[in-house]
Design an enzyme around this catalytic site. Sequence first.
Site, PDB file in Angstrom:
ATOM      1  N   GLU A  35      -6.716  -0.279  -8.452  1.00  0.00           N
ATOM      2  CA  GLU A  35      -5.563  -0.134  -7.562  1.00  0.00           C
ATOM      3  C   GLU A  35      -5.467   1.280  -6.995  1.00  0.00           C
ATOM      4  O   GLU A  35      -4.385   1.853  -6.893  1.00  0.00           O
ATOM      5  CB  GLU A  35      -4.283  -0.493  -8.323  1.00  0.00           C
ATOM      6  CG  GLU A  35      -4.262  -1.927  -8.786  1.00  0.00           C
ATOM      7  CD  GLU A  35      -3.009  -2.288  -9.571  1.00  0.00           C
ATOM      8  OE1 GLU A  35      -2.088  -1.450  -9.679  1.00  0.00           O
ATOM      9  OE2 GLU A  35      -2.947  -3.430 -10.080  1.00  0.00           O
ATOM     10  N   CYS A  36      -6.592   1.823  -6.595  1.00  0.00           N
ATOM     11  CA  CYS A  36      -6.686   3.208  -6.127  1.00  0.00           C
ATOM     12  C   CYS A  36      -7.080   3.225  -4.652  1.00  0.00           C
ATOM     13  O   CYS A  36      -7.721   2.295  -4.162  1.00  0.00           O
ATOM     14  CB  CYS A  36      -7.753   3.928  -6.962  1.00  0.00           C
ATOM     15  SG  CYS A  36      -8.111   5.622  -6.482  1.00  0.00           S
ATOM     16  N   GLY A  37      -6.716   4.280  -3.974  1.00  0.00           N
ATOM     17  CA  GLY A  37      -7.145   4.432  -2.585  1.00  0.00           C
ATOM     18  C   GLY A  37      -8.658   4.481  -2.443  1.00  0.00           C
ATOM     19  O   GLY A  37      -9.197   4.180  -1.379  1.00  0.00           O
TER      20      GLY A  37
END
Length: 164
Positions: A35-37
């Site tokens: 769930e990271c950029g």
Amino acid sequence: MSNVYQFEANSLSGQPQPLADYRGKVLLIVNTASECGFTPQYAGLQTLQASYQARGFDVLGFPCNQFGKQEPGDAEQIGAFCESRFHVTFPMFEKIDVNGADAHPLYKWLTSEKRGFLGTQAIKWNFTKFLLRRDGTVFKRYASTTKPEEIRADIESLLAEQPA
């Protein structure tokens, strides 16, 4: 410790995996998060795996929840996400810590071998990458912002080297 082959980590399925099983390969070790950029880098990592695996290269993914709680899932959820979203075929390992007192011994070693920006030892964020030579020593450390495709030339250079 003098090389990566002296370590062991648990696979995503929880089985002990000696890193000596990767002896003689060029490795790209990455701390990952779902769930990271930077999560879209999974696609680039998978492209590297597909491009170079036959020549003796593997990406090793180590999920970590230390940065913004961006890897909240359990092993089953992480595996399903990687497979369904990015068709990941490279080895994934159990979620670990990469910083602090509970950091996995592999990451304690990696960060002591190659320091980051301004000589810092700590991992700054998800998708920090370490490229290792065939002899299991660390060649280079890359920041989270370094896209997998930007590492191709270094991978090709290491693959061209003759094993010791």
